[in-house]
Design an enzyme around this catalytic site. Structure first.
Site, PDB file in Angstrom:
ATOM      1  CB  SER A 182      36.761  71.716  20.471  1.00  0.00           C
ATOM      2  OG  SER A 182      37.690  71.712  19.390  1.00  0.00           O
TER       3      SER A 182
ATOM      4  CE  LYS B  87      33.857  70.129  19.058  1.00  0.00           C
ATOM      5  NZ  LYS B  87      33.714  68.773  18.732  1.00  0.00           N
TER       6      LYS B  87
ATOM      7  CG  HIS C 244      34.727  74.457  17.030  1.00  0.00           C
ATOM      8  ND1 HIS C 244      35.161  73.186  16.686  1.00  0.00           N
ATOM      9  CD2 HIS C 244      35.793  75.059  17.596  1.00  0.00           C
ATOM     10  CE1 HIS C 244      36.429  73.043  17.015  1.00  0.00           C
ATOM     11  NE2 HIS C 244      36.836  74.166  17.578  1.00  0.00           N
ATOM     12  CG  ASN C 245      33.433  69.961  15.059  1.00  0.00           C
ATOM     13  OD1 ASN C 245      33.921  70.648  15.948  1.00  0.00           O
ATOM     14  ND2 ASN C 245      33.316  68.660  15.177  1.00  0.00           N
TER      15      ASN C 245
ATOM     16  CD  GLU D 220      38.110  70.706  13.315  1.00  0.00           C
ATOM     17  OE1 GLU D 220      37.458  71.010  14.341  1.00  0.00           O
ATOM     18  OE2 GLU D 220      38.555  69.575  13.134  1.00  0.00           O
TER      19      GLU D 220
HETATM   20  P1  NBP Z   1      34.202  56.844  20.300  1.00  0.00           P
HETATM   21  O1  NBP Z   1      33.316  57.838  19.632  1.00  0.00           O
HETATM   22  O2  NBP Z   1      35.061  55.990  19.471  1.00  0.00           O
HETATM   23  O3  NBP Z   1      33.270  55.899  21.230  1.00  0.00           O
HETATM   24  C1  NBP Z   1      33.814  54.798  21.906  1.00  0.00           C
HETATM   25  C2  NBP Z   1      33.245  54.706  23.304  1.00  0.00           C
HETATM   26  O4  NBP Z   1      31.797  54.552  23.246  1.00  0.00           O
HETATM   27  C3  NBP Z   1      33.759  53.478  24.047  1.00  0.00           C
HETATM   28  O5  NBP Z   1      33.943  53.824  25.401  1.00  0.00           O
HETATM   29  C4  NBP Z   1      32.627  52.475  23.875  1.00  0.00           C
HETATM   30  O6  NBP Z   1      32.601  51.489  24.843  1.00  0.00           O
HETATM   31  C5  NBP Z   1      31.452  53.404  24.025  1.00  0.00           C
HETATM   32  N1  NBP Z   1      30.169  52.810  23.599  1.00  0.00           N
HETATM   33  C6  NBP Z   1      29.705  52.524  22.364  1.00  0.00           C
HETATM   34 BR1  NBP Z   1      30.647  52.706  20.801  1.00  0.00          BR
HETATM   35  N2  NBP Z   1      28.477  52.026  22.376  1.00  0.00           N
HETATM   36  C7  NBP Z   1      28.133  51.978  23.667  1.00  0.00           C
HETATM   37  C8  NBP Z   1      26.977  51.527  24.324  1.00  0.00           C
HETATM   38  N3  NBP Z   1      25.922  51.064  23.654  1.00  0.00           N
HETATM   39  N4  NBP Z   1      26.950  51.587  25.669  1.00  0.00           N
HETATM   40  C9  NBP Z   1      28.026  52.043  26.358  1.00  0.00           C
HETATM   41  N5  NBP Z   1      29.150  52.518  25.773  1.00  0.00           N
HETATM   42  C10 NBP Z   1      29.203  52.457  24.445  1.00  0.00           C
HETATM   43  O7  NBP Z   1      35.113  57.561  21.420  1.00  0.00           O
HETATM   44  P2  NBP Z   1      35.945  58.926  21.351  1.00  0.00           P
HETATM   45  O8  NBP Z   1      36.690  59.062  20.083  1.00  0.00           O
HETATM   46  O9  NBP Z   1      36.676  58.989  22.640  1.00  0.00           O
HETATM   47  O10 NBP Z   1      34.820  60.068  21.353  1.00  0.00           O
HETATM   48  C11 NBP Z   1      33.847  60.192  22.384  1.00  0.00           C
HETATM   49  C12 NBP Z   1      32.902  61.315  21.993  1.00  0.00           C
HETATM   50  O11 NBP Z   1      33.654  62.539  21.876  1.00  0.00           O
HETATM   51  C13 NBP Z   1      32.225  61.110  20.634  1.00  0.00           C
HETATM   52  O12 NBP Z   1      30.941  61.648  20.664  1.00  0.00           O
HETATM   53  C14 NBP Z   1      33.088  61.914  19.690  1.00  0.00           C
HETATM   54  O13 NBP Z   1      32.386  62.337  18.537  1.00  0.00           O
HETATM   55  C15 NBP Z   1      33.474  63.095  20.568  1.00  0.00           C
HETATM   56  N6  NBP Z   1      34.714  63.762  20.194  1.00  0.00           N
HETATM   57  C16 NBP Z   1      35.781  63.035  19.778  1.00  0.00           C
HETATM   58  C17 NBP Z   1      36.972  63.690  19.441  1.00  0.00           C
HETATM   59  C18 NBP Z   1      38.197  62.904  19.009  1.00  0.00           C
HETATM   60  O14 NBP Z   1      39.208  63.549  18.666  1.00  0.00           O
HETATM   61  N7  NBP Z   1      38.171  61.560  19.049  1.00  0.00           N
HETATM   62  C19 NBP Z   1      37.050  65.093  19.545  1.00  0.00           C
HETATM   63  C20 NBP Z   1      35.939  65.804  20.016  1.00  0.00           C
HETATM   64  C21 NBP Z   1      34.788  65.121  20.340  1.00  0.00           C
HETATM   65  P3  NBP Z   1      33.346  50.064  24.584  1.00  0.00           P
HETATM   66  O15 NBP Z   1      34.778  50.307  24.926  1.00  0.00           O
HETATM   67  O16 NBP Z   1      32.666  49.143  25.489  1.00  0.00           O
HETATM   68  O17 NBP Z   1      33.151  49.708  23.127  1.00  0.00           O
END
Ligand code: NBP
Length: 429
Positions: A130, A185, A188-189, A192
Site C-alpha cells: 500500500s 490489504k 485496509h482498502n 480507506e
Molecule cells: P496494472 O494493474 O495496470 O498492470 C499492468 C501490468 O500488468 C503491466 O506490466 C502489464 O504488462 C502487466 N500484464 C498484464 Br495487464 N497482463 C499480463 C500478462 N498476461 N502477462 C504479463 N504481464 C501482464 O499495474 P499497476 O497499477 O502498477 O499495479 C500492479 C499491481 O499492484 C496490481 O495488482 C494493482 O492492483 C496493485 N496496486 C496498485 C496500486 C496503484 O496505485 N496503482 C496500489 C496498490 C496496489 P504490459 O506492459 O505488457 O501490458
C-alpha cells in the site's frame, strides 16, 4: 569476470512495479526487471538503470540473472495475469525458489496459488503493498503472508524498502500464512473507502449546509490535520480542495464530475463481511455511495421528481459545527477501524491465521493510504487488551462515548440540510 547475480527480481513494470524495483535497487540490492512489453523495461532502464537496476528482455534471461533461491516479485494486474506469469515462470525456476505476488490479488487466489506451488516445491508469498506509486518508490506499507521460513529470508529486503512506523520500526511484519497478507490489504482498502467517503460527506455538509466554499473547507481540514484526525487522507485533501481552476473562476474540485468508480477491493471487503456474517456497515455504505455516485444520469432524473429540503444553515453556528464534525469524524473513523478489525478477527478464526492486531495497526502507521495518528491509539489499545474487540477496549470506549453526542448532532444536521451521510450515518447506527 561474470556479472554478480541479482538479489531480487520484479516482473511487471507499470507504475507500481517500476517504483518498487527502483526502491529495492536503491537499497543496494541488485534488482533485475522484466516486462511483457519490452519497451517499458527499456524506458525504465534508460532513465533509471544503474549497477543495481538491470533490465532483461526475455523471461529466461531474467530468471538466469537471479541468485538462488530466486526471489521474484510479480507486480502485474490482479487476476488471470498473475496465473499466466506464474505458468510461464515455473518451467524456468528451481525448487525452493520464491514467488511473491505484490498485486491486489483476491485472497482466495493467493490461498490456492500457495497450495499449488508448495505442492510443486516452490514458495509463494502474497504481499499486500500500500501507498500507491509514491509509497512504492519511497517506502510502502507491506503486508506479506506465507511461510515463516521464507519470511526470514525476505525480511531484510522487505524491511529495507518499507516505510517507518511512529517509533522508527519498519512498516512490515509477517502477517500470517498463505492469504493473510492479501486479506489484511483488502480490509485496509475497505477502511480507506470508508474514510474517503466520510471526508466527502464532511465536504458536502459544510458546502450545502453552511455555504462554505472549497477553500474554506480546505482550511478546516488543515486544522483537523493538526489534531487527532492527522492523516495522509486529510493531508492530501487540503491541496486538492484549495486548487483553483487554472482555466476559469473558482475551485477545480467544483468542476470535477461527481461520479466515482471502484477497482474492487472495497466491494470484496463488503462481500466478505456478508459471507462471514459480521457487520461492516461503514465500508459497505462506502461501496453503496460509489455505486450511487456512478449513476449520475439516474440521480439527475430523480432530482427533477423530488424537491430537496431547504438548507437551514443560516440558523446554525458554523464554528461550533466544525468542532462537532471533528469529534464526530473521530468516532466514525474509530467505528470503521473497529468493524475492519472485527472482520479480520472472524477471518483469522475461520482461516486459522494468527493475526496480531497491534502489529497490523503498527504497520499501517507509515507508507500506506490510511496512515494516520489514530493508528498509534489503536496499536496501544490492542497492546492494552489483545483479546477484546476494539469497541470494548476501555480507552476506545471512552473516546467513542466522548464524541458520541457530536456524532448524533452531525447526523441530525445532515438530515436537516438534506446531505446523505452514508458512512457517518452508518457509524452512528
Ligand atoms: P496494472 O494493474 O495496470 O498492470 C499492468 C501490468 O500488468 C503491466 O506490466 C502489464 O504488462 C502487466 N500484464 C498484464 Br495487464 N497482463 C499480463 C500478462 N498476461 N502477462 C504479463 N504481464 C501482464 O499495474 P499497476 O497499477 O502498477 O499495479 C500492479 C499491481 O499492484 C496490481 O495488482 C494493482 O492492483 C496493485 N496496486 C496498485 C496500486 C496503484 O496505485 N496503482 C496500489 C496498490 C496496489 P504490459 O506492459 O505488457 O501490458
Amino acid at each position: 569476470m561474470s556479472e554478480p547475480l541479482s538479489d531480487f527480481g520484479v516482473i511487471g513494470l507499470a507504475v507500481m512495479g517500476q517504483n518498487l524495483a527502483r526502491n529495492v535497487a536503491s537499497r543496494d540490492h541488485k534488482t533485475s526487471v522484466y516486462n511483457r512489453t519490452t519497451d517499458k523495461m527499456t524506458e525504465l532502464i534508460a532513465e533509471h538503470g544503474s549497477e543495481t537496476l538491470v533490465g532483461q528482455e526475455t523471461l529466461e534471461d531474467f530468471v538466469h540473472s537471479l541468485a538462488v533461491p530466486r526471489k521474484v516479485m510479480i507486480m502485474v494486474k490482479a487476476g488471470k495475469p498473475v496465473d499466466y506469469v506464474i505458468a510461464d515462470l515455473l518451467p524456468l525456476l528451481d525448487e525452493g525458489d520464491i514467488i511473491i505476488d505484490g498485486g491486489n490479488s483476491l485472497f482466495t487466489d493467493t490461498v490456492r496459488r500457495e497450495k499449488e506451488l508448495s505442492e510443486k516445491g516452490f514458495y509463494f508469498f502474497g504481499c499486500g503493498v500500500s501507498g500507491g506509486e509514491e509509497g512504492a518508490l519511497h517506502g510502502p506499507s507491506l503486508m506479506p503472508g506465507g511461510s515463516e521460513k521464507v519470511w526470514n529470508w525476505l525480511q531484510p529486503i522487505l524491511e529495507s524498502i518499507s516505510a517507518d512506523d511512529f517509533s522508527g520500526g519498519k512498516c512490515v511484519t509477517h502477517v500470517g500464512a498463505d492469504g493473510a497478507g492479501h486479506y489484511v490489504k483488502m480490509v485496509h482498502n475497505g477502511i480507506e473507502y470508508a474514510i474517503m467517503q466520510m471526508i466527502a460527506e464532511s465536504y458536502q455538509i459544510m458546502k450545502d449546509g453552511f455555504g462554505m466554499n472549497a477553500g474554506e473547507i480546505a482550511d478546516v481540514f488543515e486544522t483537523y490535520n493538526k489534531g487527532k484526525l492527522a492523516s495522509y487522507l486529510f493531508g492530501i485533501s487540503v491541496p486538492i480542495l484549495s486548487k483553483e481552476d487554472p482555466e476559469g473562476d473558482g475551485f477545480l474540485i467544483e468542476k470535477v464530475m461527481d461520479k466515482a468508480g471502484q477497482k474492487g477491493t472495497g466491494r470484496w471487503t463488503a462481500i466478505e463481511s456478508y459471507q462471514r456474517g459480521g457487520e461492516l456497515s461503514t465500508i459497505a455504505q462506502a461501496v453503496n455511495a460509489r455505486v450511487s455516485s456512478s449513476e449520475k444520469e439516474k440521480r439527475i432524473e430523480y432530482s427533477k421528481l423530488y424537491t430537496p429540503p431547504v438548507s437551514s444553515h443560516e440558523k446554525l453556528d458554523k464554528d461550533r459545527f466544525v468542532q462537532q464534525l471533528e469529534e464526530a469524524l473521530y468516532v466514525a473513523i474509530l467505528v470503521s477501524y473497529a468493524q475492519g478489525f472485527d472482520l479480520l478477527e472472524k477471518a483469522a478464526e475461520e482461516q486459522n491465521w494468527n493475526l496480531n492486531f497491534s502489529e497490523i495497526a503498527r504497520i499501517w502507521q507509515g507508507g500506506c493510504i490510511i496512515q494516520a495518528k489514530i493508528l498509534g491509539t489503536l496499536q496501544d489499545a490492542f497492546l492494552e487488551d489483545s483479546e477484546k474487540p476494539l469497541l470494548q477496549i476501555e480507552s476506545i470506549q471512552q473516546s467513542v462515548s466522548a464524541g458520541w453526542a457530536d456524532l448524533r448532532e452531525v447526523n441530525k444536521i445532515g438530515i436537516d440540510v438534506g446531505v446523505p451521510l452514508y458512512c457517518i450515518g452508518a457509524a452512528l447506527t
